[in-house]
Design a protein around this motif. Structure first.
Motif, PDB file in Angstrom:
ATOM      1  N   VAL A   1       0.843  -1.203   0.000  1.00 54.28           N
ATOM      2  CA  VAL A   1       0.000   0.000   0.000  1.00 54.28           C
ATOM      3  C   VAL A   1       0.874   1.247   0.000  1.00 54.28           C
ATOM      4  O   VAL A   1       0.668   2.167  -0.785  1.00 54.28           O
ATOM      5  CB  VAL A   1      -0.964   0.002   1.214  1.00 54.28           C
ATOM      6  N   ARG A   2       1.860   1.279   0.849  1.00 52.14           N
ATOM      7  CA  ARG A   2       2.737   2.455   0.975  1.00 52.14           C
ATOM      8  C   ARG A   2       3.461   2.768  -0.339  1.00 52.14           C
ATOM      9  O   ARG A   2       3.597   3.919  -0.724  1.00 52.14           O
ATOM     10  CB  ARG A   2       3.753   2.224   2.091  1.00 52.14           C
ATOM     11  N   ASP A   3       3.914   1.740  -1.046  1.00 51.56           N
ATOM     12  CA  ASP A   3       4.718   1.935  -2.252  1.00 51.56           C
ATOM     13  C   ASP A   3       3.910   1.922  -3.553  1.00 51.56           C
ATOM     14  O   ASP A   3       4.483   2.017  -4.633  1.00 51.56           O
ATOM     15  CB  ASP A   3       5.796   0.847  -2.326  1.00 51.56           C
ATOM     16  N   ALA A   4       2.605   1.807  -3.455  1.00 52.30           N
ATOM     17  CA  ALA A   4       1.761   1.659  -4.644  1.00 52.30           C
ATOM     18  C   ALA A   4       1.698   2.934  -5.482  1.00 52.30           C
ATOM     19  O   ALA A   4       1.780   4.043  -4.948  1.00 52.30           O
ATOM     20  CB  ALA A   4       0.349   1.262  -4.228  1.00 52.30           C
ATOM     21  N   ASP A   5       1.548   2.760  -6.798  1.00 51.97           N
ATOM     22  CA  ASP A   5       1.204   3.885  -7.676  1.00 51.97           C
ATOM     23  C   ASP A   5      -0.206   4.347  -7.338  1.00 51.97           C
ATOM     24  O   ASP A   5      -0.502   5.529  -7.322  1.00 51.97           O
ATOM     25  CB  ASP A   5       1.222   3.465  -9.150  1.00 51.97           C
ATOM     26  N   LEU A   6      -1.069   3.359  -7.096  1.00 52.16           N
ATOM     27  CA  LEU A   6      -2.476   3.630  -6.812  1.00 52.16           C
ATOM     28  C   LEU A   6      -3.024   2.510  -5.949  1.00 52.16           C
ATOM     29  O   LEU A   6      -2.908   1.336  -6.301  1.00 52.16           O
ATOM     30  CB  LEU A   6      -3.267   3.730  -8.124  1.00 52.16           C
TER      31      LEU A   6
ATOM     32  N   TRP B   1     -11.425  -7.598   0.038  1.00 48.43           N
ATOM     33  CA  TRP B   1     -11.554  -6.803   1.249  1.00 48.43           C
ATOM     34  C   TRP B   1     -11.901  -7.682   2.449  1.00 48.43           C
ATOM     35  O   TRP B   1     -12.701  -8.605   2.354  1.00 48.43           O
ATOM     36  CB  TRP B   1     -12.643  -5.739   1.080  1.00 48.43           C
ATOM     37  N   SER B   2     -11.277  -7.365   3.570  1.00 49.30           N
ATOM     38  CA  SER B   2     -11.628  -7.962   4.860  1.00 49.30           C
ATOM     39  C   SER B   2     -11.524  -6.857   5.895  1.00 49.30           C
ATOM     40  O   SER B   2     -10.833  -5.852   5.689  1.00 49.30           O
ATOM     41  CB  SER B   2     -10.684  -9.117   5.206  1.00 49.30           C
ATOM     42  N   ASP B   3     -12.211  -7.020   7.002  1.00 48.79           N
ATOM     43  CA  ASP B   3     -12.207  -5.983   8.038  1.00 48.79           C
ATOM     44  C   ASP B   3     -10.803  -5.703   8.569  1.00 48.79           C
ATOM     45  O   ASP B   3     -10.519  -4.597   9.024  1.00 48.79           O
ATOM     46  CB  ASP B   3     -13.140  -6.379   9.184  1.00 48.79           C
ATOM     47  N   GLU B   4      -9.921  -6.692   8.504  1.00 48.43           N
ATOM     48  CA  GLU B   4      -8.550  -6.492   8.987  1.00 48.43           C
ATOM     49  C   GLU B   4      -7.814  -5.429   8.165  1.00 48.43           C
ATOM     50  O   GLU B   4      -6.907  -4.772   8.664  1.00 48.43           O
ATOM     51  CB  GLU B   4      -7.758  -7.812   8.956  1.00 48.43           C
ATOM     52  N   LEU B   5      -8.185  -5.281   6.899  1.00 46.00           N
ATOM     53  CA  LEU B   5      -7.516  -4.297   6.039  1.00 46.00           C
ATOM     54  C   LEU B   5      -7.826  -2.862   6.455  1.00 46.00           C
ATOM     55  O   LEU B   5      -7.056  -1.954   6.163  1.00 46.00           O
ATOM     56  CB  LEU B   5      -7.903  -4.517   4.581  1.00 46.00           C
ATOM     57  N   ALA B   6      -8.929  -2.658   7.150  1.00 41.21           N
ATOM     58  CA  ALA B   6      -9.307  -1.306   7.570  1.00 41.21           C
ATOM     59  C   ALA B   6      -8.229  -0.685   8.459  1.00 41.21           C
ATOM     60  O   ALA B   6      -8.065   0.539   8.470  1.00 41.21           O
ATOM     61  CB  ALA B   6     -10.649  -1.328   8.293  1.00 41.21           C
ATOM     62  N   ALA B   7      -7.475  -1.504   9.170  1.00 37.38           N
ATOM     63  CA  ALA B   7      -6.403  -0.987  10.032  1.00 37.38           C
ATOM     64  C   ALA B   7      -5.290  -0.334   9.216  1.00 37.38           C
ATOM     65  O   ALA B   7      -4.515   0.450   9.751  1.00 37.38           O
ATOM     66  CB  ALA B   7      -5.836  -2.118  10.891  1.00 37.38           C
ATOM     67  N   LEU B   8      -5.210  -0.646   7.919  1.00 34.91           N
ATOM     68  CA  LEU B   8      -4.168  -0.083   7.059  1.00 34.91           C
ATOM     69  C   LEU B   8      -4.579   1.242   6.424  1.00 34.91           C
ATOM     70  O   LEU B   8      -3.767   1.883   5.751  1.00 34.91           O
ATOM     71  CB  LEU B   8      -3.833  -1.074   5.938  1.00 34.91           C
ATOM     72  N   ARG B   9      -5.834   1.650   6.610  1.00 36.72           N
ATOM     73  CA  ARG B   9      -6.344   2.864   5.970  1.00 36.72           C
ATOM     74  C   ARG B   9      -5.467   4.061   6.353  1.00 36.72           C
ATOM     75  O   ARG B   9      -5.319   4.377   7.532  1.00 36.72           O
ATOM     76  CB  ARG B   9      -7.776   3.116   6.409  1.00 36.72           C
ATOM     77  N   PRO B  10      -4.878   4.730   5.373  1.00 38.69           N
ATOM     78  CA  PRO B  10      -4.045   5.899   5.695  1.00 38.69           C
ATOM     79  C   PRO B  10      -4.907   7.069   6.174  1.00 38.69           C
ATOM     80  O   PRO B  10      -6.095   7.163   5.834  1.00 38.69           O
ATOM     81  CB  PRO B  10      -3.345   6.228   4.374  1.00 38.69           C
ATOM     82  N   ALA B  11      -4.302   7.960   6.924  1.00 38.44           N
ATOM     83  CA  ALA B  11      -5.022   9.126   7.448  1.00 38.44           C
ATOM     84  C   ALA B  11      -5.535  10.016   6.323  1.00 38.44           C
ATOM     85  O   ALA B  11      -6.545  10.699   6.487  1.00 38.44           O
ATOM     86  CB  ALA B  11      -4.103   9.921   8.372  1.00 38.44           C
ATOM     87  N   ASN B  12      -4.876  10.009   5.168  1.00 38.45           N
ATOM     88  CA  ASN B  12      -5.290  10.869   4.057  1.00 38.45           C
ATOM     89  C   ASN B  12      -6.178  10.150   3.042  1.00 38.45           C
ATOM     90  O   ASN B  12      -6.338  10.623   1.922  1.00 38.45           O
ATOM     91  CB  ASN B  12      -4.071  11.491   3.365  1.00 38.45           C
ATOM     92  N   ALA B  13      -6.776   9.014   3.424  1.00 36.24           N
ATOM     93  CA  ALA B  13      -7.726   8.334   2.526  1.00 36.24           C
ATOM     94  C   ALA B  13      -8.872   9.296   2.237  1.00 36.24           C
ATOM     95  O   ALA B  13      -9.264  10.098   3.086  1.00 36.24           O
ATOM     96  CB  ALA B  13      -8.239   7.058   3.174  1.00 36.24           C
TER      97      ALA B  13
END
Length: 179
Positions: free
Chosen positions: A37-42, A121-133
């Motif tokens: 996620v951090r290194d993604a183009d999108l 998608w799984s609920d666990e992925l929500a923890a990765l949501r960046p502050a600027n989403a």
């Protein structure tokens, strides 16, 4: 001569057996999802609304953009080449499924493949949501996308129906009075 015949037979056998099955590409082990996620183009969250091209091209309703440029509310993600072609790393999508898409952008086309970190998608992925989403862009009036409910668009039909009703009512009163 016997050695030459044996070598020729071995060569023919290896060519036949080697071409019997398609070559399979292998993917490099993807990075941990946090790193991807951090290194993604999108990176964005979206739900597949429809699929095409053998389930490899997805029309996606964008819910949130996590990394990369702003997106419209609906995008197409291509998980393989065009019709009539295939690759060993084609990704297939399922309609009505939500994914965390981690895709590339090439000439304005969003591309994905089986080696990317795109994941259901799984609920666990929500923890990765960046502050600027952020949500996708709102449809602009010039894009032709209409507001699903615009009260002003009801004024003319209501006025026409009311006016027609008054004319019919008035005509009925005149007929009743004349009889």
């Amino acid at each position: 001569m016997l050695v030459r015949a044996g070598a020729s037979a071995a060569l023919v056998a290896s060519l036949l057996l080697g071409s019997a099955a398609p070559a399979l590409a292998s993917c490099v082990m993807p990075p941990p999802i946090e790193e991807a996620v951090r290194d993604a183009d999108l990176a964005f969250v979206g739900t597949v609304t429809s699929v095409a091209n053998l389930d490899r091209w997805a029309t996606v309703a964008v819910a949130e953009v996590w990394v990369g440029p702003d997106l419209p509310p609906v995008v197409e993600v291509r998980g393989g080449p065009g019709p009539g072609a295939m690759s060993s790393v084609d990704r297939m999508f399922a309609a009505r499924t939500t994914y965390l898409f981690i895709v590339g952008i090439s000439d304005g086309t969003l591309s994905d493949n089986a080696c990317s970190s795109t994941t259901e998608w799984s609920d666990e992925l929500a923890a990765l949501r960046p502050a600027n989403a952020r949500p996708p862009l709102s449809p602009s009036p010039e894009s032709g996308a209409a507001d699903p409910f615009d009260p002003a668009s009801l004024l003319l039909p209501v006025a026409l129906i009311a006016g027609g009703g008054l004319i019919v009512f008035g005509a009925a009163l005149m007929i009743r009075r004349s009889t």
